[in-house]
Motif scaffolding. Structure first.
Motif, PDB file in Angstrom:
ATOM      1  N   PRO A 166       0.793  -1.229   0.000  1.00 15.95           N
ATOM      2  CA  PRO A 166       0.000   0.000   0.000  1.00 15.95           C
ATOM      3  C   PRO A 166       0.823   1.275   0.000  1.00 15.95           C
ATOM      4  O   PRO A 166       0.404   2.271  -0.602  1.00 15.95           O
ATOM      5  N   ILE A 167       2.009   1.280   0.621  1.00 24.35           N
ATOM      6  CA  ILE A 167       2.840   2.483   0.562  1.00 24.35           C
ATOM      7  C   ILE A 167       3.357   2.711  -0.852  1.00 24.35           C
ATOM      8  O   ILE A 167       3.364   3.845  -1.355  1.00 24.35           O
ATOM      9  N   LEU A 168       3.786   1.663  -1.533  1.00 24.09           N
ATOM     10  CA  LEU A 168       4.195   1.812  -2.933  1.00 24.09           C
ATOM     11  C   LEU A 168       3.047   2.350  -3.782  1.00 24.09           C
ATOM     12  O   LEU A 168       3.242   3.238  -4.627  1.00 24.09           O
ATOM     13  N   ALA A 169       1.841   1.827  -3.567  1.00 25.91           N
ATOM     14  CA  ALA A 169       0.681   2.304  -4.320  1.00 25.91           C
ATOM     15  C   ALA A 169       0.432   3.783  -4.047  1.00 25.91           C
ATOM     16  O   ALA A 169       0.079   4.544  -4.961  1.00 25.91           O
ATOM     17  N   LEU A 170       0.607   4.212  -2.812  1.00 29.14           N
ATOM     18  CA  LEU A 170       0.392   5.614  -2.459  1.00 29.14           C
ATOM     19  C   LEU A 170       1.465   6.516  -3.063  1.00 29.14           C
ATOM     20  O   LEU A 170       1.159   7.627  -3.531  1.00 29.14           O
ATOM     21  N   VAL A 171       2.722   6.084  -3.054  1.00 30.45           N
ATOM     22  CA  VAL A 171       3.779   6.880  -3.668  1.00 30.45           C
ATOM     23  C   VAL A 171       3.488   7.077  -5.149  1.00 30.45           C
ATOM     24  O   VAL A 171       3.601   8.190  -5.693  1.00 30.45           O
ATOM     25  N   PHE A 209      -1.796  -8.279 -11.272  1.00 28.25           N
ATOM     26  CA  PHE A 209      -0.832  -8.144 -10.176  1.00 28.25           C
ATOM     27  C   PHE A 209      -0.392  -6.690 -10.000  1.00 28.25           C
ATOM     28  O   PHE A 209       0.721  -6.438  -9.558  1.00 28.25           O
ATOM     29  N   GLY A 210      -1.228  -5.716 -10.304  1.00 28.56           N
ATOM     30  CA  GLY A 210      -0.747  -4.349 -10.481  1.00 28.56           C
ATOM     31  C   GLY A 210      -0.893  -3.382  -9.337  1.00 28.56           C
ATOM     32  O   GLY A 210      -0.733  -2.173  -9.546  1.00 28.56           O
ATOM     33  N   THR A 211      -1.171  -3.828  -8.117  1.00 29.19           N
ATOM     34  CA  THR A 211      -1.446  -2.883  -7.028  1.00 29.19           C
ATOM     35  C   THR A 211      -0.261  -1.973  -6.733  1.00 29.19           C
ATOM     36  O   THR A 211      -0.405  -0.757  -6.606  1.00 29.19           O
ATOM     37  N   ARG A 212       0.925  -2.524  -6.615  1.00 26.95           N
ATOM     38  CA  ARG A 212       2.071  -1.770  -6.094  1.00 26.95           C
ATOM     39  C   ARG A 212       2.514  -0.640  -7.006  1.00 26.95           C
ATOM     40  O   ARG A 212       3.097   0.345  -6.540  1.00 26.95           O
ATOM     41  N   ARG A 213       2.269  -0.734  -8.307  1.00 28.77           N
ATOM     42  CA  ARG A 213       2.693   0.338  -9.214  1.00 28.77           C
ATOM     43  C   ARG A 213       1.514   0.873 -10.030  1.00 28.77           C
ATOM     44  O   ARG A 213       1.695   1.379 -11.141  1.00 28.77           O
ATOM     45  N   ARG A 214       0.320   0.793  -9.458  1.00 33.13           N
ATOM     46  CA  ARG A 214      -0.846   1.313 -10.159  1.00 33.13           C
ATOM     47  C   ARG A 214      -0.788   2.845 -10.255  1.00 33.13           C
ATOM     48  O   ARG A 214      -0.198   3.505  -9.402  1.00 33.13           O
ATOM     49  N   ARG A 215      -1.452   3.388 -11.271  1.00 38.93           N
ATOM     50  CA  ARG A 215      -1.506   4.842 -11.382  1.00 38.93           C
ATOM     51  C   ARG A 215      -2.311   5.434 -10.231  1.00 38.93           C
ATOM     52  O   ARG A 215      -1.904   6.421  -9.639  1.00 38.93           O
ATOM     53  N   ASP A 216      -3.412   4.831  -9.937  1.00 37.33           N
ATOM     54  CA  ASP A 216      -4.172   5.192  -8.744  1.00 37.33           C
ATOM     55  C   ASP A 216      -5.233   4.119  -8.520  1.00 37.33           C
ATOM     56  O   ASP A 216      -5.372   3.176  -9.313  1.00 37.33           O
ATOM     57  N   ALA A 421       5.736   4.906 -15.970  1.00 39.86           N
ATOM     58  CA  ALA A 421       5.403   4.405 -14.640  1.00 39.86           C
ATOM     59  C   ALA A 421       6.623   4.546 -13.745  1.00 39.86           C
ATOM     60  O   ALA A 421       7.767   4.415 -14.193  1.00 39.86           O
ATOM     61  N   MET A 422       6.400   4.822 -12.461  1.00 40.15           N
ATOM     62  CA  MET A 422       7.503   4.886 -11.515  1.00 40.15           C
ATOM     63  C   MET A 422       8.087   3.483 -11.313  1.00 40.15           C
ATOM     64  O   MET A 422       7.344   2.496 -11.228  1.00 40.15           O
ATOM     65  N   ASN A 423       9.397   3.408 -11.226  1.00 40.24           N
ATOM     66  CA  ASN A 423      10.086   2.133 -10.964  1.00 40.24           C
ATOM     67  C   ASN A 423      10.509   2.151  -9.496  1.00 40.24           C
ATOM     68  O   ASN A 423      11.629   2.546  -9.163  1.00 40.24           O
ATOM     69  N   ILE A 424       9.609   1.734  -8.623  1.00 40.58           N
ATOM     70  CA  ILE A 424       9.817   1.869  -7.184  1.00 40.58           C
ATOM     71  C   ILE A 424       9.670   0.518  -6.501  1.00 40.58           C
ATOM     72  O   ILE A 424       8.888  -0.331  -6.916  1.00 40.58           O
TER      73      ILE A 424
END
Length: 464
Positions: A166-171, A209-216, A421-424
């Protein structure tokens, strides 16, 4: 004016449910609680491509307030019932603890630091208690409004393991709210539906599987609705079209999503097993990466007997190392393996050869084994891998993330250039006082200090 998804002041539904997270964080939490309770650890955030996408300073207060709101999250009765029905491998003891005792404590467990790029002065470092805005002077001096954000998660492993996704998704969402705003949702539903149709027509079994790097949050909702619609359209066409019925390729399907919240509200199957941190933490606790793969697999099977979550991740200390212990009863009993780095086609050949040469598996049983591909997939690559798996005689399925939930063009660009997309990532940094290491089959995905990496390489070199 650039097209904008929403005003930065508009509310977001991100992380308003404790289940807005990936399944494997909960399965690992149950396993960690059983095998490694009260084990201190810390995680570190890394932006792998800051030159392409960095948070503007204006995003920090929003990000902090959303993380602070984790403290209000609780497992609801309806959510618990869903987990009992769709995830029966989660035990009553674990669910009782998750519902009645577990709480996020972001004030104690999360530290956020940032380095705003100031004009005419040296780079400054700012740190505030969780949930507070940076100082006005700092904000006004950061004309460029670009920041290097440092996030550290600290606490007992079973208490803080749920933060990562969830923190990755928020960033990611913060960047597209306050940074790159030249995008909109137009075409996302149909693009997702078209991807699903092509995958189903190819015979691919695929999950989102896209939660961590979703746009929102809204993007993930739209994309899942599109995937469901496209999958249903393609399967309906295959069932009614005589030509499709006569073909040798069985239609594929959308098998589910890794996100438990969307699985709940959209009646989808939750998908997932384990992540690299399970092996990294095990190695740190053992103080030896040599036996870590086997110990991690056997302890996982103790927590989840009967191979209900029997897909093994191979590349934490490189697949070559993993296969030295993934033999005989392990190779026979585990349903299959997951590919997450390195060349996917080479990996397929290596796994087939490994199974074929194992006396407890062999060429016939190998045809029942599965490879789950999850590394940087897009529709075309997944289809090519499915065709190769069909030809070579092994089962395949696909976990597709960023290609589904962060596949955008700039809205105002006449050439429709890609909105990157952010690479985080957030990685387990230490566990029980020992630095954690991930080697991977891609050198760019390694994590750990040079000294720790060298120590782990020495430990695994002793394996025969």
């Amino acid at each position: 004016m650039p097209a904008q998804t929403t005003s930065p002041a508009a509310p977001s539904l991100a992380c308003t449910s404790i289940l807005d997270n990936d399944l494997y964080k909960f399965t690992m939490q149950q396993a960690v609680r059983q095998h490694y309770p009260n084990t201190p650890c810390d995680y570190h955030f890394t932006n792998r491509s800051p030159e392409l996408a960095s948070l503007p300073l204006t995003a920090i207060p929003w990000l902090q307030s959303k993380i602070q709101a984790f403290a209000d999250l609780r497992l609801t009765g309806a959510e618990r019932l869903f987990l009992e029905q769709r995830c029966p491998y989660l035990t009553k003891d674990y669910l009782d603890w998750l519902q009645h005792e577990f709480r996020f404590l972001p004030e104690q467990q999360i530290k956020i630091e940032w380095r705003p790029a100031a004009v005419g002065s040296s780079t400054a470092t700012s740190q505030q208690p969780q949930g507070m805005k940076p100082s006005t002077a700092t904000a006004e001096s950061a004309v460029a409004k670009k920041t290097s954000v440092e996030i550290t998660i600290m606490g007992d492993w079973h208490q803080v393991i749920l933060y990562e996704v969830p923190i990755l998704a928020l960033v990611s969402e913060a960047y597209y709210r306050f940074g790159d705003q030249d995008w909109d949702y137009d075409g996302q539903f149909e693009a997702a539906a078209t991807k699903a149709e092509r995958l189903v027509q190819s015979g691919a079994l695929f999950a989102e599987f896209g939660t961590r790097r979703r746009r929102d949050y809204e993007t993930q909702r739209i994309v899942l609705e599109g995937l469901i619609a496209g999958s249903e359209r393609a399967r309906a066409a295959a069932a009614t079209d005589a030509g499709n019925l006569a073909r040798s390729t069985k239609p594929g399907m959308l098998t589910g999503t890794s996100n438990l919240h969307f699985a709940h509200v959209m009646n989808l199957a939750p998908i997932g097993t384990m992540a690299h941190e399970w092996f990294m933490g095990t190695a740190a606790i053992l103080k030896d990466a040599g036996p870590a793969n086997e110990v991690a697999l056997r302890r996982w099977a103790e927590t989840f007997p009967g191979q209900v979550l029997g897909i093994a991740l191979t590349d934490t200390f490189m697949t070559e190392t993993f296969l030295k212990t993934f033999k005989h009863d392990l190779a026979r009993d585990w349903i299959g393996v997951r590919h997450d780095s390195g060349d996917a086609f080479d990996f397929m050949d290596r796994i087939i050869q490994h199974y074929d040469q194992d006396s407890c598996v062999g060429p016939e049983m190998r045809k029942t084994k599965k490879i789950v591909f999850s590394d940087g997939l897009n529709t075309d690559l997944a289809i090519r891998l499915q065709q190769a798996a069909d030809q070579k005689g092994i089962q395949a399925s696909f976990g597709i993330g960023t290609h589904f939930t962060n596949d955008y063009k700039h809205a105002q660009d006449p050439l429709k250039s890609t909105s990157v997309a952010m690479n985080i990532v957030i990685k387990l940094h230490s566990c029980n006082g020992q630095e954690c290491v991930k080697l991977s089959d891609d050198h760019g995905k390694e994590s750990g200090s040079p000294e720790a990496v060298a120590r782990v390489k020495e430990q695994i070199a002793a394996l025969v």
